[in-house]
Structure formats: structure tokens, C-alpha cells
Scaffold this motif. Structure first.
Motif, PDB file in Angstrom:
ATOM      1  N   ARG A  90       0.848  -1.186   0.000  1.00  0.00           N
ATOM      2  CA  ARG A  90       0.000   0.000   0.000  1.00  0.00           C
ATOM      3  C   ARG A  90       0.892   1.249   0.000  1.00  0.00           C
ATOM      4  NH1 ARG A  90      -2.874  -3.153   4.124  1.00  0.00           N
ATOM      5  NH2 ARG A  90      -4.783  -4.002   3.209  1.00  0.00           N
ATOM      6  N   PRO A  91       0.449   2.332  -0.642  1.00  0.00           N
ATOM      7  CA  PRO A  91       1.301   3.523  -0.741  1.00  0.00           C
ATOM      8  C   PRO A  91       1.428   4.260   0.581  1.00  0.00           C
ATOM      9  CG  PRO A  91      -0.836   3.942  -1.721  1.00  0.00           C
ATOM     10  CD  PRO A  91      -0.806   2.478  -1.397  1.00  0.00           C
ATOM     11  N   LEU A  92       2.550   4.953   0.731  1.00  0.00           N
ATOM     12  CA  LEU A  92       2.809   5.768   1.913  1.00  0.00           C
ATOM     13  C   LEU A  92       2.324   7.187   1.644  1.00  0.00           C
ATOM     14  CD1 LEU A  92       4.243   6.177   4.695  1.00  0.00           C
ATOM     15  CD2 LEU A  92       6.292   6.781   3.401  1.00  0.00           C
ATOM     16  N   ALA A  93       1.504   7.723   2.532  1.00  0.00           N
ATOM     17  CA  ALA A  93       1.008   9.092   2.402  1.00  0.00           C
ATOM     18  C   ALA A  93       1.153   9.774   3.752  1.00  0.00           C
ATOM     19  CB  ALA A  93      -0.452   9.103   1.944  1.00  0.00           C
ATOM     20  N   SER A  94       1.941  10.828   3.797  1.00  0.00           N
ATOM     21  CA  SER A  94       2.128  11.580   5.033  1.00  0.00           C
ATOM     22  C   SER A  94       2.336  13.044   4.689  1.00  0.00           C
ATOM     23  CB  SER A  94       3.326  11.041   5.822  1.00  0.00           C
ATOM     24  OG  SER A  94       4.514  11.158   5.058  1.00  0.00           O
ATOM     25  N   TRP A 111       3.298  12.744  11.069  1.00  0.00           N
ATOM     26  CA  TRP A 111       2.608  11.451  10.980  1.00  0.00           C
ATOM     27  C   TRP A 111       1.814  11.212  12.253  1.00  0.00           C
ATOM     28  CZ3 TRP A 111       0.872   8.738   7.333  1.00  0.00           C
ATOM     29  CH2 TRP A 111       0.620   7.374   7.430  1.00  0.00           C
ATOM     30  N   ASN A 112       1.242  10.035  12.350  1.00  0.00           N
ATOM     31  CA  ASN A 112       0.414   9.645  13.476  1.00  0.00           C
ATOM     32  C   ASN A 112       1.227   9.694  14.770  1.00  0.00           C
ATOM     33  OD1 ASN A 112      -1.195   8.360  15.362  1.00  0.00           O
ATOM     34  ND2 ASN A 112      -1.945   6.830  13.937  1.00  0.00           N
ATOM     35  N   ALA A 113       0.829  10.553  15.679  1.00  0.00           N
ATOM     36  CA  ALA A 113       1.570  10.711  16.930  1.00  0.00           C
ATOM     37  C   ALA A 113       1.368   9.542  17.882  1.00  0.00           C
ATOM     38  CB  ALA A 113       1.163  12.014  17.616  1.00  0.00           C
ATOM     39  N   ASP A 114       0.452   8.631  17.568  1.00  0.00           N
ATOM     40  CA  ASP A 114       0.266   7.451  18.413  1.00  0.00           C
ATOM     41  C   ASP A 114       1.332   6.388  18.147  1.00  0.00           C
ATOM     42  OD1 ASP A 114      -1.962   8.516  19.628  1.00  0.00           O
ATOM     43  OD2 ASP A 114      -3.350   7.659  18.172  1.00  0.00           O
ATOM     44  N   GLN A 115       2.111   6.550  17.089  1.00  0.00           N
ATOM     45  CA  GLN A 115       3.159   5.563  16.814  1.00  0.00           C
ATOM     46  C   GLN A 115       4.183   5.621  17.945  1.00  0.00           C
ATOM     47  OE1 GLN A 115       5.075   6.021  13.045  1.00  0.00           O
ATOM     48  NE2 GLN A 115       6.036   4.012  13.133  1.00  0.00           N
ATOM     49  N   PRO A 116       4.398   4.530  18.676  1.00  0.00           N
ATOM     50  CA  PRO A 116       5.192   4.625  19.904  1.00  0.00           C
ATOM     51  C   PRO A 116       6.700   4.600  19.703  1.00  0.00           C
ATOM     52  CG  PRO A 116       4.376   2.391  19.635  1.00  0.00           C
ATOM     53  CD  PRO A 116       3.780   3.201  18.522  1.00  0.00           C
ATOM     54  N   GLY A 273      -0.434  19.042  16.594  1.00  0.00           N
ATOM     55  CA  GLY A 273      -1.691  18.413  16.977  1.00  0.00           C
ATOM     56  C   GLY A 273      -1.538  16.984  17.452  1.00  0.00           C
ATOM     57  N   HIS A 274      -0.478  16.709  18.216  1.00  0.00           N
ATOM     58  CA  HIS A 274      -0.191  15.336  18.616  1.00  0.00           C
ATOM     59  C   HIS A 274      -1.318  14.709  19.437  1.00  0.00           C
ATOM     60  CE1 HIS A 274       3.763  17.253  17.911  1.00  0.00           C
ATOM     61  NE2 HIS A 274       4.035  16.093  17.336  1.00  0.00           N
ATOM     62  N   ALA A 275      -1.927  15.502  20.295  1.00  0.00           N
ATOM     63  CA  ALA A 275      -2.988  14.953  21.139  1.00  0.00           C
ATOM     64  C   ALA A 275      -4.189  14.502  20.304  1.00  0.00           C
ATOM     65  CB  ALA A 275      -3.419  15.988  22.172  1.00  0.00           C
ATOM     66  N   LYS A 276      -4.313  15.026  19.076  1.00  0.00           N
ATOM     67  CA  LYS A 276      -5.385  14.630  18.172  1.00  0.00           C
ATOM     68  C   LYS A 276      -4.935  13.540  17.197  1.00  0.00           C
ATOM     69  CE  LYS A 276      -7.487  19.224  18.396  1.00  0.00           C
ATOM     70  NZ  LYS A 276      -7.902  20.422  17.627  1.00  0.00           N
ATOM     71  N   GLY A 279       1.003  14.938  14.087  1.00  0.00           N
ATOM     72  CA  GLY A 279       1.915  16.037  14.361  1.00  0.00           C
ATOM     73  C   GLY A 279       3.297  15.754  13.813  1.00  0.00           C
ATOM     74  N   THR A 280       4.199  16.709  13.992  1.00  0.00           N
ATOM     75  CA  THR A 280       5.590  16.538  13.565  1.00  0.00           C
ATOM     76  C   THR A 280       6.293  15.602  14.539  1.00  0.00           C
ATOM     77  OG1 THR A 280       5.660  18.728  12.538  1.00  0.00           O
ATOM     78  CG2 THR A 280       7.772  17.719  13.110  1.00  0.00           C
ATOM     79  N   LEU A 281       6.706  14.438  14.046  1.00  0.00           N
ATOM     80  CA  LEU A 281       7.385  13.471  14.914  1.00  0.00           C
ATOM     81  C   LEU A 281       8.846  13.828  15.114  1.00  0.00           C
ATOM     82  CD1 LEU A 281       5.994   9.976  13.894  1.00  0.00           C
ATOM     83  CD2 LEU A 281       5.174  11.573  15.623  1.00  0.00           C
ATOM     84  N   TYR A 282       9.489  14.366  14.076  1.00  0.00           N
ATOM     85  CA  TYR A 282      10.888  14.781  14.223  1.00  0.00           C
ATOM     86  C   TYR A 282      11.249  15.730  13.103  1.00  0.00           C
ATOM     87  CZ  TYR A 282      11.998  11.449  10.459  1.00  0.00           C
ATOM     88  OH  TYR A 282      12.040  10.777   9.246  1.00  0.00           O
ATOM     89  N   THR A 283      12.293  16.502  13.351  1.00  0.00           N
ATOM     90  CA  THR A 283      12.934  17.340  12.341  1.00  0.00           C
ATOM     91  C   THR A 283      14.355  16.823  12.183  1.00  0.00           C
ATOM     92  OG1 THR A 283      11.616  19.260  12.977  1.00  0.00           O
ATOM     93  CG2 THR A 283      13.647  19.685  11.741  1.00  0.00           C
ATOM     94  N   ALA A 284      14.741  16.493  10.960  1.00  0.00           N
ATOM     95  CA  ALA A 284      16.096  15.987  10.690  1.00  0.00           C
ATOM     96  C   ALA A 284      16.861  17.004   9.863  1.00  0.00           C
ATOM     97  CB  ALA A 284      16.032  14.658   9.943  1.00  0.00           C
ATOM     98  N   ALA A 285      18.115  17.232  10.218  1.00  0.00           N
ATOM     99  CA  ALA A 285      18.987  18.130   9.458  1.00  0.00           C
ATOM    100  C   ALA A 285      20.248  17.357   9.092  1.00  0.00           C
ATOM    101  CB  ALA A 285      19.329  19.369  10.269  1.00  0.00           C
ATOM    102  N   TYR A 286      20.353  16.970   7.818  1.00  0.00           N
ATOM    103  CA  TYR A 286      21.492  16.196   7.327  1.00  0.00           C
ATOM    104  C   TYR A 286      22.570  17.128   6.790  1.00  0.00           C
ATOM    105  CZ  TYR A 286      18.770  11.896   7.653  1.00  0.00           C
ATOM    106  OH  TYR A 286      18.051  10.831   8.122  1.00  0.00           O
TER     107      TYR A 286
END
Length: 324
Positions: A90-94, A111-116, A273-276, A279-286
Motif C-alpha cells: 500500500r502507498p505511503l502518504a504523510s 505522521w500519526n503521533a500514536d506511533q510509539p 496536533g499530537h494529542a489529536k 503532528g511533527t514526529l521529528y525534524t532531521a537536518a542532514y
């Protein structure tokens, strides 16, 4: 309850010493298989067909696929072997935003903030690669020892076709390409099953390329991306995703790396909007020329590099950002 996520840093090696088994056990859950693998493809015959297609398109990585697949536990969910091929998933959509400035490729992953849990993986399958894993050994973003960095976003169009899941494409580009030009030539021959945007940079060039099953790779006007491509964005889509607003904001912030990262950590680019559930799970700077990446959150950072990769964990508790 305020959502939280545990980020793991794992040194996975070249696949021959069993360390990928820990990654499989950590990430390869029934929930992950349900997300990626259609129910009708969770059988050995489908996995065998997918392996043959993988060998056609990503031949250099076939030994690594076989080595990792051999480390699946007997009790792994049906469909696990097919998931590892990246074929017919299935395709990835975020909702993500990314740009390049002054030798830095920086991105927000929303992405989904419920991902632990999430994993930063340092590997040496074909060469040294560091990146944020998706689907066990695919990558949402990453860099290699040649100074190439790649990051993905969803392209925003509802189109689907056969092909290789985009996280495995990111892995393949980093394993087999030294430069942006090499990566673009590789993308010309790879089947991409959904609308996706890739931002790529090396020491000489930075680009964003729009991909999909219905288009040839198409260079964007600049090295930045949100969640749309070359087509007009309907008003309903803009209201839901603010993709044009986010692209304009990230382009305006790309005056220097510090300004870019700072902008990604505040609205309108940072999603709080993590509680909903989103939200932003992380910011990466390469900084690929230096072989280092820093993961950012409001108030904290987590650096990693080829020279000093440090396995461990980093726990985040997400809270609303003032002004969001």
C-alpha cells in the motif's frame, strides 16, 4: 494523555551477524504488516513473486534482502517476507516539508503521533548509510558515506500503480549512488507506485524530483517539497494540508541552515496536533558532506554521525507549541 515516542538508534551492520534480527523484532509487528501488505498477498507464493520483481529492479540489494529475510522469526506475521521486498505494498502518504540550504537537507516528518517507536539505523549493507527507518529496512530519509542525502514526502495526488515502495527506493539510492545525477538516472528506470517527492543533495547539486506511476521523473523548480507536485492544488486539498503555504514558508526560510531548522520547529511548518493523533514526529537536518545528522525537537537535539554513531534511545513527550 500527552503522546510520546521512543526513538531508537540501532547499529545494524551488514546483515551477516544477526543484528538485523533485533530490528525485525522491534518493528515487524502485525500492525505494521496490516498497514503495508494487502491481505490477499500474505502468502509464500506472493512473497516469491515479489522477490523476483525486487531482483529485477534492485539487483544489487538482493543478497541483503535474502540475508535479512532469513532472520525472520518463525512466528512473524504472514506477509512479513513480502513487506521486506517493498513490492506491491500500500502507498505511503504523510504530510512532510523539506528543503536544502547551505549544505543541509532539513525536513519535518509529520505522521500519526500514536506511533510509539521509530528507529535511526546505521548500516553497512553495501556501504555506510544512516537514516530513519520505515518498513524495517526502508528509509524515510538518510545519507551515505559518499555525501549523498535523500528525503521523501507524499506527492499529494491519488494515483496508484505497481512498483517499489518509496522507502525501499530511498534505501536503494543511498546504497548504490554517489551523486544526485546518478540517483536521477536510477530513478528513470524504477517503477514508483504512488505520487512521491524526493529531495536529493550532494556536494555539487540539490534538487527535488516529482515521481509517480503516471509521470516520468519531473524536476521541481527548486530543492524543496511539501505535499503537492506539478498539478494545481484544489482548494479543499490546500485547506486540509496547507501544502502550498508550507512550501512557501520553507522556501522563505532556506536562507541559511540555522534559519531553516528554526522555521521547521515552529508554525506553520511544525505540526503540534499530537494529542489529536497527528503532528511533527521529528525534524532531521542532514549535513552529508560532514557525515552527520541532527534530529531536532523544540528544546532538544540528538546528533548522530558516521564517525560517532551512538546506539541508544531518545524519548520525546509531545506538547503543543505556543502559537500553534
Amino acid at each position: 494523555m500527552t503522546p510520546s515516542c521512543v526513538f531508537h538508534a540501532r547499529a545494524a551492520g551488514d546483515g551477516t551477524d544477526g543484528r538485523w534480527r533485533a530490528q525485525l523484532r522491534a518493528e515487524l509487528t502485525g500492525e505494521l504488516v496490516d498497514f503495508w501488505v494487502p491481505a490477499e498477498l500474505r502468502d509464500p507464493a506472493s512473497a516469491a513473486r515479489a522477490r523476483r520483481e525486487f531482483a529485477t529492479h534492485l539487483p544489487e540489494l538482493l543478497p541483503a534482502l535474502d540475508t535479512i529475510t532469513a532472520q525472520l522469526d518463525p512466528g512473524c506475521p504472514p506477509g512479513s517476507a513480502l513487506l521486506l521486498t517493498g513490492v506491491h505494498l500500500r502507498p505511503l502518504a504523510s504530510g512532510c516539508t523539506q528543503a536544502v540550504s547551505g549544505g543541509t537537507l532539513a525536513r519535518n516528518y509529520d505522521w500519526n503521533a500514536d506511533q510509539p517507536e521509530r528507529s535511526v539505523v546505521s548500516s553497512t549493507l553495501l556501504r555506510p548509510v544512516i537514516g530513519m527507518s520505515e518498513g524495517v529496512w526502508g528509509l524515510l530519509d538518510g545519507m551515505n558515506d559518499a555525501g549523498l542525502a535523500v528525503s521523501l514526502t507524499f506527492g499529494g495526488r491519488d494515483v496508484h500503480g505497481p512498483g517499489i515502495a518509496i522507502p525501499l527506493v530511498v534505501r536503494y539510492l543511498l546504497e548504490t549512488c554517489d551523486t544526485v545525477d546518478e540517483a536521477l538516472r536510477t530513478l528513470d528506470r524504477l517503477p514508483i507506485p504512488a505520487a512521491q517527492n524526493l529531495t536529493l543533495m550532494d556536494g555539487e547539486r540539490a534538487v527535488t524530483v516529482h515521481l509517480g506511476p503516471d509521470i516520468a521523473p519531473l524536476l521541481a523548480p527548486g530543492p524543496s517539497a511539501a505535499n503537492h507536485q506539478h498539478c494545481p492544488v484544489p482548494d479543499t486539498q490546500e485547506r486540509a494540508s496547507r501544502t502550498q503555504e508550507r512550501l512557501a514558508a520553507v522556501e522563505a526560510a532556506a536562507t541559511d541552515p540555522a534559519a531553516l531548522v528554526a522555521a521547521l520547529l515552529r508554525p506553520p511548518l511544525y505540526e503540534s496536533g499530537h494529542a489529536k493523533g497527528y503532528g511533527t514526529l521529528y525534524t532531521a537536518a542532514y549535513r552529508p558532506a560532514e557525515g552527520r545528522v541532527t534530529y531536532h525537537w523544540p528544546g532538544t537535539t540528538w546528533p548522530q554521525s558516521f564517525a560517532a554513531f551512538t546506539p541508544g534511545t531518545h524519548t520525546l513527550t509531545y506538547a503543543p507549541t505556543p502559537g500553534s
